[in-house]
Enzyme design. Structure first.
Site, mmCIF file in Angstrom:
data_model
loop_
_atom_site.group_PDB
_atom_site.id
_atom_site.type_symbol
_atom_site.label_atom_id
_atom_site.label_comp_id
_atom_site.label_asym_id
_atom_site.label_seq_id
_atom_site.Cartn_x
_atom_site.Cartn_y
_atom_site.Cartn_z
ATOM 1 N N ARG A 59 0.834 -1.213 0.000
ATOM 2 C CA ARG A 59 0.000 0.000 0.000
ATOM 3 C C ARG A 59 0.868 1.262 0.000
ATOM 4 N NH1 ARG A 59 -1.586 2.151 4.432
ATOM 5 N NH2 ARG A 59 -2.082 0.234 5.554
ATOM 6 N N TYR A 112 -17.388 14.451 -15.535
ATOM 7 C CA TYR A 112 -17.729 13.044 -15.333
ATOM 8 C C TYR A 112 -18.826 12.945 -14.270
ATOM 9 C CZ TYR A 112 -17.057 8.058 -14.641
ATOM 10 O OH TYR A 112 -17.251 6.707 -14.554
ATOM 11 N N ASP A 184 -8.585 17.301 -15.113
ATOM 12 C CA ASP A 184 -8.873 15.906 -15.468
ATOM 13 C C ASP A 184 -8.549 15.768 -16.954
ATOM 14 O OD1 ASP A 184 -10.010 13.481 -16.254
ATOM 15 O OD2 ASP A 184 -11.605 13.593 -14.755
ATOM 16 N N LYS A 209 -9.346 4.414 -19.123
ATOM 17 C CA LYS A 209 -9.688 4.893 -20.455
ATOM 18 C C LYS A 209 -8.465 4.818 -21.378
ATOM 19 C CE LYS A 209 -13.369 5.628 -18.033
ATOM 20 N NZ LYS A 209 -13.739 6.928 -17.482
HETATM 21 C C1 LIG Z 1 -14.089 7.421 -16.238
HETATM 22 C C2 LIG Z 1 -13.751 8.788 -15.798
HETATM 23 C C3 LIG Z 1 -13.489 9.079 -14.462
HETATM 24 C C4 LIG Z 1 -13.622 8.042 -13.359
HETATM 25 O O1 LIG Z 1 -12.747 6.978 -13.570
HETATM 26 P P1 LIG Z 1 -12.989 5.458 -13.050
HETATM 27 O O2 LIG Z 1 -11.743 4.786 -13.486
HETATM 28 O O3 LIG Z 1 -14.222 4.958 -13.723
HETATM 29 O O4 LIG Z 1 -13.159 5.528 -11.580
HETATM 30 C C5 LIG Z 1 -13.133 10.371 -14.124
HETATM 31 N N1 LIG Z 1 -13.033 11.333 -15.062
HETATM 32 C C6 LIG Z 1 -13.293 11.089 -16.370
HETATM 33 C C7 LIG Z 1 -13.155 12.190 -17.356
HETATM 34 C C8 LIG Z 1 -13.654 9.817 -16.783
HETATM 35 O O5 LIG Z 1 -13.921 9.589 -18.076
#
Ligand SMILES: *Cc1c(COP(=O)(O)O)cnc(C)c1O
Length: 394
Positions: A59, A112, A184, A209
């Site tokens: 961790r 998101y 983000d 992603k």
């Molecule tokens: C998918 C996504 C998230 C969250 O990510 P997870 O891996 O599903 O927890 C946050 N921001 C954006 C822009 C996303 O597409």
């Protein structure tokens, strides 16, 4: 990765974080262990006190996780990265590291869905207030500032409407106010957008992603720009515990090797698909940063190194036509998530953004007829043929 000159991002993607190892393995081993043996009692004590450098417990630190973190830190040009168990763990951990009770945050209204819901439902439990604003309008950000505003969180292009916010402009506003800018960068990846060069302080990604790119891992990451910021973030992640595990780190690191060529193909394919959709009589509006019809086309050209793989569009037939289309596609999978090698199609109002209230969705311009498409790396003609057959039924 040792080099005498700065490497290009394609090279960093392939080589970063891959260190020499005992047997000369080209791909480093997976240290699938929860804990590490100390040589003796003094060694253990020295590791805990920081007198010696080394691994204690996964961790806190793990070599496989660190290799992936180093790769992403180099890709983004940041000081260090912190691997998290999901994109949401990254959002939560970064905000927990930066905010205290009583603080205020300004967040993109096109964001998101789970980020919006985290801020509007969990934030208030810790006396953290959020203003959701149209961050594509710098005046709207300025107007939302309060004396206690500590963070501006910008998602650009924003989810799911592909609205674009000016990162450099938002950074100036944040810094003049003594606040931090967090971006983000999930939709763009480090290949297509460079938030640190534009003034951001913290970058987060859902590595689920584009970074991993193969739709087989849920993971996230935080990248901090400076060494001063890093200890608070690491401590917060260690204590909240939302870490990534070694095997998923290995998979993401493997996915990253092809990131640059995947993004090239996402750009090319999505450009073709968006141009096709835009001329289709059943399509009312296409939102894609590569099309001159995008409201912030000029900003996209300036700020982004490519238009990316994400398209949103609206059909003349609204929600019913959208449903017909989603039920008719055969190559594009009807699924949430994005950024994988395969094309995915979904309906934000009933799926990814269903946890937002109707008012929140209306404010973020997520209409009931909006369809979101994550364009994969298949042959573009096959994707277009699939959409064409489906649109014929709408
Ligand atoms: C998918 C996504 C998230 C969250 O990510 P997870 O891996 O599903 O927890 C946050 N921001 C954006 C822009 C996303 O597409």
């Amino acid at each position: 990765m040792k080099s005498t000159h700065p490497m290009h991002i394609e090279t960093i993607a392939v080589h970063a974080g891959i260190e020499e190892n005992e047997f000369g393995a080209v791909v480093p081993p997976i240290y699938q262990t929860s804990t590490f043996k100390f040589r003796d009692a003094d060694h253990g004590a020295n590791l805990f006190s920081g007198k010696e450098d080394g691994y204690i417990y996964t961790r806190m630190r793990n070599p496989t996780v660190e290799a992936m973190e180093n790769s992403v830190a180099m890709l983004e040009g940041g000081y260090k990265a912190l691997g998290c168990g999901s994109g949401m763990a990254a959002v939560h951990t970064a905000l927990a590291a930066m905010l205290s009770s009583g603080d205020h945050i300004i967040c993109s209204e096109s964001v998101y869905g789970a980020t919006a819901t985290l801020l509007s439902t969990i934030g208030p439990k810790y006396q953290i207030e959020t203003s959701f604003v149209d961050t594509s309008d710098l005046d709207a950000i300025r107007a939302a500032l309060r004396p206690n505003t500590k963070v501006i969180l910008v998602e650009t292009p924003g989810n799911p409407t592909i609205v674009i916010s000016d990162i450099a402009g938002a950074a100036d506003i944040a810094h003049a106010h003594g606040a931090l800018l967090m971006v983000d960068n999930t939709f763009m990846s480090p290949v297509l957008q460079r938030p640190f060069d534009l003034g951001a302080d913290v970058i987060i990604h859902s590595m689920t992603k584009f970074l991993n790119g193969h739709a087989d891992v849920v993971a996230g990451i935080i990248i901090v720009k400076t060494a001063e910021m890093y200890p608070a973030f690491r401590k917060t992640l260690n204590l909240l515990g939302g870490v990534i595990d070694p095997f998923n780190s290995f998979l993401v690191h493997r996915g990253i090797k092809t990131l640059a060529i995947r993004m090239e193909r996402h750009n090319e394919n999505a450009m073709k698909v968006a141009a096709y959709l835009e001329q289709h009589p059943k399509v009312k509006q296409v939102y894609y940063p590569g099309l001159p019809s995008h409201p912030q086309y000029a900003l996209a050209q300036k700020q982004m190194l490519g238009p990316g793989g994400m398209i949103a569009f609206e059909l003349h037939g609204g929600l019913e036509a959208g449903k017909t289309m989603m039920n008719a596609v055969t190559l594009c999978a009807l699924a949430v998530s994005l950024g994988g090698v395969e094309s995915l199609i979904q309906h934000p109002a009933s799926m990814t953004h269903a946890t937002m209230t109707r008012e929140q969705r209306e404010q973020a311009k997520i209409t009931d007829g909006l369809v979101r498409l994550s364009v994969g790396i298949e042959a573009p003609d096959d994707i277009i043929a699939d959409l064409d057959a489906a649109l014929a039924l709408c």
